[in-house]
Design a protein around this motif. Structure first.
Motif, PDB file in Angstrom:
ATOM      1  N   CYS A 126       1.211  -1.631   0.025  1.00  0.00           N
ATOM      2  CA  CYS A 126      -0.437  -0.067  -0.145  1.00  0.00           C
ATOM      3  C   CYS A 126       0.798   0.971  -0.023  1.00  0.00           C
ATOM      4  O   CYS A 126       0.807   2.515  -0.972  1.00  0.00           O
ATOM      5  N   CYS A 127       1.805   1.107   0.615  1.00  0.00           N
ATOM      6  CA  CYS A 127       2.455   2.654   0.704  1.00  0.00           C
ATOM      7  C   CYS A 127       2.950   2.865  -0.629  1.00  0.00           C
ATOM      8  O   CYS A 127       3.709   4.001  -1.456  1.00  0.00           O
ATOM      9  N   SER A 128       3.844   2.113  -0.917  1.00  0.00           N
ATOM     10  CA  SER A 128       4.371   1.219  -2.619  1.00  0.00           C
ATOM     11  C   SER A 128       3.902   2.589  -3.572  1.00  0.00           C
ATOM     12  O   SER A 128       4.128   2.969  -4.370  1.00  0.00           O
ATOM     13  N   LYS A 129       1.998   1.856  -3.508  1.00  0.00           N
ATOM     14  CA  LYS A 129       1.457   2.286  -4.578  1.00  0.00           C
ATOM     15  C   LYS A 129       1.170   4.035  -4.186  1.00  0.00           C
ATOM     16  O   LYS A 129       1.138   4.529  -5.042  1.00  0.00           O
ATOM     17  N   LEU A 130       0.620   4.212  -3.114  1.00  0.00           N
ATOM     18  CA  LEU A 130       0.867   5.367  -1.980  1.00  0.00           C
ATOM     19  C   LEU A 130       1.890   6.552  -3.007  1.00  0.00           C
ATOM     20  O   LEU A 130       2.213   7.607  -2.623  1.00  0.00           O
ATOM     21  N   SER A 131       3.359   5.903  -2.738  1.00  0.00           N
ATOM     22  CA  SER A 131       4.591   6.053  -2.664  1.00  0.00           C
ATOM     23  C   SER A 131       4.541   7.519  -1.379  1.00  0.00           C
ATOM     24  O   SER A 131       5.733   7.762  -1.836  1.00  0.00           O
ATOM     25  N   LYS A 132       4.375   6.055  -0.448  1.00  0.00           N
ATOM     26  CA  LYS A 132       4.824   7.203   0.808  1.00  0.00           C
ATOM     27  C   LYS A 132       6.323   5.869   1.017  1.00  0.00           C
ATOM     28  O   LYS A 132       6.329   4.929   2.239  1.00  0.00           O
ATOM     29  N   TRP A 133       7.122   6.817   0.216  1.00  0.00           N
ATOM     30  CA  TRP A 133       8.141   6.039   1.386  1.00  0.00           C
ATOM     31  C   TRP A 133       9.642   6.336   2.211  1.00  0.00           C
ATOM     32  O   TRP A 133       9.115   4.915   2.581  1.00  0.00           O
ATOM     33  N   ASP A 134       8.941   7.447   3.275  1.00  0.00           N
ATOM     34  CA  ASP A 134       9.115   6.835   4.202  1.00  0.00           C
ATOM     35  C   ASP A 134       8.689   6.188   5.020  1.00  0.00           C
ATOM     36  O   ASP A 134       8.999   5.841   6.035  1.00  0.00           O
ATOM     37  N   GLN A 135       6.902   6.168   5.023  1.00  0.00           N
ATOM     38  CA  GLN A 135       6.718   4.912   6.051  1.00  0.00           C
ATOM     39  C   GLN A 135       6.437   4.423   6.063  1.00  0.00           C
ATOM     40  O   GLN A 135       6.361   3.383   6.332  1.00  0.00           O
ATOM     41  N   LEU A 136       7.077   3.592   4.387  1.00  0.00           N
ATOM     42  CA  LEU A 136       7.494   2.183   4.061  1.00  0.00           C
ATOM     43  C   LEU A 136       7.930   1.988   5.650  1.00  0.00           C
ATOM     44  O   LEU A 136       8.565   1.308   5.399  1.00  0.00           O
ATOM     45  N   ILE A 137       9.422   2.828   5.101  1.00  0.00           N
ATOM     46  CA  ILE A 137      10.721   2.094   5.723  1.00  0.00           C
ATOM     47  C   ILE A 137      10.657   2.161   7.354  1.00  0.00           C
ATOM     48  O   ILE A 137      11.140   1.465   7.527  1.00  0.00           O
ATOM     49  N   LYS A 138      10.068   2.860   7.497  1.00  0.00           N
ATOM     50  CA  LYS A 138       9.570   3.094   8.823  1.00  0.00           C
ATOM     51  C   LYS A 138       8.758   1.825   9.367  1.00  0.00           C
ATOM     52  O   LYS A 138       9.280   1.677  10.192  1.00  0.00           O
ATOM     53  N   LEU A 139       7.665   1.201   8.874  1.00  0.00           N
ATOM     54  CA  LEU A 139       6.773  -0.001   9.265  1.00  0.00           C
ATOM     55  C   LEU A 139       7.773  -0.954   9.053  1.00  0.00           C
ATOM     56  O   LEU A 139       8.073  -1.769   9.618  1.00  0.00           O
ATOM     57  N   HIS A 140       8.729  -0.574   7.693  1.00  0.00           N
ATOM     58  CA  HIS A 140       9.722  -1.650   7.717  1.00  0.00           C
ATOM     59  C   HIS A 140      10.479  -1.986   9.200  1.00  0.00           C
ATOM     60  O   HIS A 140      10.728  -2.886   9.844  1.00  0.00           O
ATOM     61  N   LYS A 141      11.347  -1.161   9.699  1.00  0.00           N
ATOM     62  CA  LYS A 141      11.825  -0.882  10.750  1.00  0.00           C
ATOM     63  C   LYS A 141      11.271  -1.293  12.026  1.00  0.00           C
ATOM     64  O   LYS A 141      11.673  -2.135  12.885  1.00  0.00           O
ATOM     65  N   GLN A 142      10.379  -1.442  11.969  1.00  0.00           N
ATOM     66  CA  GLN A 142       9.373  -1.504  13.353  1.00  0.00           C
ATOM     67  C   GLN A 142       8.971  -2.990  13.276  1.00  0.00           C
ATOM     68  O   GLN A 142       8.755  -3.476  14.300  1.00  0.00           O
ATOM     69  N   TYR A 143       8.532  -3.706  11.919  1.00  0.00           N
ATOM     70  CA  TYR A 143       7.961  -5.332  12.095  1.00  0.00           C
ATOM     71  C   TYR A 143       8.780  -6.033  11.496  1.00  0.00           C
ATOM     72  O   TYR A 143       8.413  -6.724  11.138  1.00  0.00           O
ATOM     73  N   ALA A 144       9.660  -5.738  10.391  1.00  0.00           N
ATOM     74  CA  ALA A 144      10.467  -6.369   9.244  1.00  0.00           C
ATOM     75  C   ALA A 144      11.132  -7.866  10.015  1.00  0.00           C
ATOM     76  O   ALA A 144      11.277  -8.900  10.304  1.00  0.00           O
ATOM     77  N   ARG A 145      11.749  -7.475  11.396  1.00  0.00           N
ATOM     78  CA  ARG A 145      12.386  -8.034  12.862  1.00  0.00           C
ATOM     79  C   ARG A 145      11.084  -9.150  13.343  1.00  0.00           C
ATOM     80  O   ARG A 145      11.455 -10.575  13.362  1.00  0.00           O
ATOM     81  N   SER A 146      10.050  -8.560  13.686  1.00  0.00           N
ATOM     82  CA  SER A 146       9.275  -9.868  14.527  1.00  0.00           C
ATOM     83  C   SER A 146       7.969 -10.881  13.798  1.00  0.00           C
ATOM     84  O   SER A 146       7.633 -11.468  14.082  1.00  0.00           O
ATOM     85  N   VAL A 147       7.936  -9.898  12.284  1.00  0.00           N
ATOM     86  CA  VAL A 147       7.482 -10.510  11.942  1.00  0.00           C
ATOM     87  C   VAL A 147       7.715 -12.455  11.595  1.00  0.00           C
ATOM     88  O   VAL A 147       8.467 -12.610  10.981  1.00  0.00           O
TER      89      VAL A 147
END
Lengths: 422, 378
Positions: free
Chosen positions: B157-178
């Motif tokens: 979704c972030c990618s479709k909306l071009s929300k790169w900063d939010q994407l990076i933030k979400l990744h930082k938050q959850y990439a390790r825990s999923v």
């Protein structure tokens, strides 16, 4: 042509891999200095009643112990029995007194916020905490005792929470020097790698989550710089590292961070370029080492649009107000890393294509020290020549460089000279 | 036998408890019975409209499945969830989303909530409501931080909306825990890489435009200073204001040596024709430029060939009086511009008038000028 050969046989790539303590003075052990009595182990009074002992008395005892450990610089002075006894003693204090204290520290940003009053079962005192970690730190500075500590899983686990749990951030200034000491000698590094390889990843995670005002970055980055003098560590880091992990560590090269941190990270970068096998991989997008190296070296000069077009995007159109890295040792380390990266033909071509020459040209005008100018010229020399001029043997190495996966999977053994490999 | 006996017993019991129903049956007309039958779902010709009271049988069925009093929360949750999945398979995204929304009222378990939010996010994604989908994904991750599918969808979704900063933030938050499979991890990394790449690119573009803007501003300053230094009177200092529509043909330039190059409009007022000299160097004379303009490319409307260099005169308008001021052909542009009666117009494009001597229309215009009745608008 003659110069190239000279450069190769002087084995620059491999001098980097020498144990850190020889060429990097700040990697020596952190010692908690103690001006109090110089007692021998027998008078320190190791006994089992730590739980009920008065905090002040215990703290004094620990101070004495720390002082004793500080004095004895050669680990041969300890008898095995003494070491074993000390480990048990330390473990007991850890579980009976110190771990309970951890609860008070959780969530506090710095020491001032910690409420050190009140009862935590038995009263724990700031001094006690200081003294305890002083003991652990000095204990870790000696090889034999450090190895013993690393082998006792439970104690190590308990200590880990004081090293890696961001909730205990306020305690980092006390606890992290001991971690730093575990990385200073090759024997300690090898054991650490063997027993607790996940420590590397844990350290990286904290560095990732840190901010520029965190003073605990100094011991952590020193740890990383020391550890990466071992080839196996470098291999593991590349294997286990996620995308962009380098950039997360190397954010510390930004001028916002204190000089010591930048220095250690620059050494880290230099060490990571010690293995030719990894060079091509380092230049790929997932690691992206080239802009990491070049950004601190770039000043605010503007270039033409076509000059920018092949440059890494992080370096394009920099503000005219951007300043270069002021510390010359940091610059030197980064340049050295860049020089290493130019050893292999395809890596050199990639560096050449990225128009790094322009950045180096400006840097050349800026440098005043002869050694630095010389270093820049050596790199520029390799870049402005074409591959035909450099000659048939494009790769300045003696062996056939395999693909990175082979090395990461353990299928490739690096043709080694002496020193640090086991 | 047993069954019929039970039915009869039930019937007897019902009749005893509801005598009014019995009476109704006995007194109903044929029409009334028919009407009742037609309301039975089996015979309905069309769905009941929203807002209409439902036929009692239909309402009873509805109650059976959806009534809060007759069903437990767990049952309702399950019902709505199944409905949602059913409609999802039929690609009825809106209906499916509605079902999941209803289900969320009854979900208590974190895991159940996460699932429902994720499912609803999927519906929204298919409807291309990427913002709503993103919000639902984030909720799902809040309730279950190991939910790989939710993270992947959030990043998409972030990618479709071009929300790169939010994407990076979400990744930082959850990439390790999923908890993700190898393919999922690869997908997550790919989306992250793309975002990092794009955000760096955007940062570089921003730096570029800042730099370009700065250079333009500096250049503009230089020009204004040069114009002032030459003593040229200006209608407005803002004549260089960047106008998106204005082409570069209509802007004054400054060379590296500090020489100004003006765009100059040449009017032929008798025919209301005009020409533009794109680059009139300030050191050039009117003679030089007009020779090139008129004789190299003779104007089509000048059939009598009156507008030749020996036969023309150049004027500009004195904005204070409306009079024409004559300019000698051998004058350099820069000297004409600094004439004490000359004022640089608002758009920064100097304009001069060319008349042919002896041309009757030109004569007329000039004579009107002397009467001060004619005002030129620039």
């Amino acid at each position: 042509m003659q110069d190239e050969r000279k450069g190769r046989t002087s084995n620059e790539g491999n001098t980097v891999a020498q144990p850190a303590s020889k060429e990097l003075p700040t990697s020596t052990d952190v010692r908690m200095k103690n001006s109090s009595n110089k007692t021998s182990s027998s008078t320190v009074g190791i006994d089992a009643s730590i739980a009920t002992e008065n905090a002040v008395a215990l703290s004094d005892k620990l101070k004495a112990l720390a002082g004793y450990l500080d004095l004895t610089s050669e680990n041969e002075n300890f008898e095995d029995a003494v070491l074993d006894g000390l480990i048990i003693y330390i473990s007991n204090i850890m579980t009976q007194r110190i771990e309970k204290f951890a609860g008070k520290v959780i969530g506090k940003k710095n020491w001032d916020e910690v409420d050190i009053t009140g009862d935590v079962g038995t009263d724990v005192d700031v001094e006690l905490l200081h003294s305890f970690f002083a003991v652990v730190t000095n204990f870790c500075s000696h090889n034999r005792s450090a190895i013993l500590l690393m082998k006792s899983k439970e104690l190590f686990q308990s200590l880990s929470q004081f090293w890696f749990d961001l909730k205990n951030k306020a305690l980092f200034p006390f606890s992290l020097p001991s971690l730093q000491n575990l990385s200073t000698e090759v024997e300690k590094r090898d054991v650490l790698l063997q027993e607790h390889p996940s420590v590397l990843i844990d350290v990286i995670q904290i560095v990732k989550d840190s901010t520029e005002i965190d003073t605990f970055l100094v011991p952590l980055t020193t740890f990383l710089a020391n550890m990466t003098t071992t080839r196996e560590v470098r291999r593991l880091l590349l294997k286990a590292g996620e995308n962009g992990v380098f950039e997360d560590i190397c954010k510390c090269l930004d001028p916002m961070y204190p000089k010591d941190v930048r220095l250690m990270v620059s050494r880290f970068v230099k060490h990571m370029t010690a293995d030719e096998v990894s060079h091509w991989y380092l230049l790929q997008e997932s690691v992206n080492i080239l802009p990491i190296i070049l950004l601190p070296l770039a000043g605010g000069e503007t270039f033409a649009d076509d000059e920018y077009s092949t440059m890494p995007v992080e370096l394009q159109y920099l503000e005219p107000t951007k300043t270069r890295e002021e510390d010359s040792e940091v610059r030197e380390n980064l340049l050295f890393a860049l020089l290493q990266l130019c050893r292999l033909k395809r890596c050199r071509e990639k560096v050449r294509d990225s128009n790094s020459y322009y950045i180096l040209r400006e840097l050349h005008k800026f440098e005043t020290q002869e050694s630095m100018i010389d270093l820049v010229e050596r790199i520029v020399d390799l870049l402005i020549r074409t591959e035909e001029e450099i000659g048939e043997k494009g790769d300045f190495v003696d062996f056939q460089v395999p693909e990175i996966e082979q090395w990461l999977n353990g299928d490739f053994v690096y043709p080694e000279e002496p020193s640090n490999m086991k | 036998m047993q069954l019929i006996f039970q039915q009869n017993e039930a019937k007897a019991k019902f009749e005893k408890e509801h005598p009014e129903a019995v009476k109704k049956r006995q007194t109903q007309t044929y029409e009334e019975v028919e009407k009742e039958l037609m309301e039975h779902p089996f015979f309905l010709k069309e769905l009941p409209k929203e807002g209409d009271p439902l036929p009692p049988l239909l309402e009873a069925f509805q109650q059976l499945k959806y009534s809060e009093t007759d069903n437990s929360a767990a049952d309702l949750l399950e019902n709505y969830k199944q409905d949602g999945l059913f409609h999802f398979k039929l690609k009825k995204w809106r209906t499916s989303a509605m079902c999941f929304t209803e289900g969320l009222k009854y979900a208590e378990d974190s895991w159940e909530k996460a699932k429902l939010y994720n499912n609803r996010a999927a519906c929204q994604f298919h409807l291309e409501n990427f913002g709503s989908s993103l919000r639902d994904c984030e909720k799902a991750l809040q309730y279950d931080k190991t939910y790989a599918k939710a993270l992947i969808r959030a990043l998409s979704c972030c990618s479709k909306l071009s929300k790169w900063d939010q994407l990076i933030k979400l990744h930082k938050q959850y990439a390790r825990s999923v908890e993700a499979t190898k393919e999922q991890k690869a997908e997550i990394d790919k989306l992250h890489m793309q975002a990092v790449r794009n955000s760096k690119f955007e940062a570089a573009q921003l730096r570029k435009s800042t730099l370009v803007q700065k250079l333009q501003d500096e250049n503009d300053e230089k020009i204004i200073k040069a114009v002032e230094a030459r003593g040229i009177r200006m209608k407005s200092k803002k004549f260089l204001r960047r106008d998106r529509e204005a082409s570069s043909d209509h802007r004054v330039q400054i060379t590296t040596d500090g020489e100004l190059i003006w765009p100059v409009l040449i009017f032929y007022p008798h025919l209301a024709e005009s020409d533009l000299i794109k680059e009139f160097y300030e050191g050039a004379t009117f003679q030089e430029e007009l020779v090139e303009l008129l004789e190299m490319n003779p104007p089509a409307w000048d059939s009598d060939k009156e507008f030749v260099i020996d036969n023309i005169s150049v004027y500009f308008t004195d904005l204070d009086t409306g009079n024409y001021v004559k300019v000698d052909l051998l004058t350099k542009l820069k000297d004409a511009l600094k004439h004490k009666k000359y004022i640089l117009p608002e758009n920064g494009v100097p304009a001069f008038f060319v008349m042919a001597n002896g041309n009757p229309m030109c004569e007329m215009i000039l004579s009107r000028m002397e009467d001060k009745q004619f005002e030129w608008k620039q």
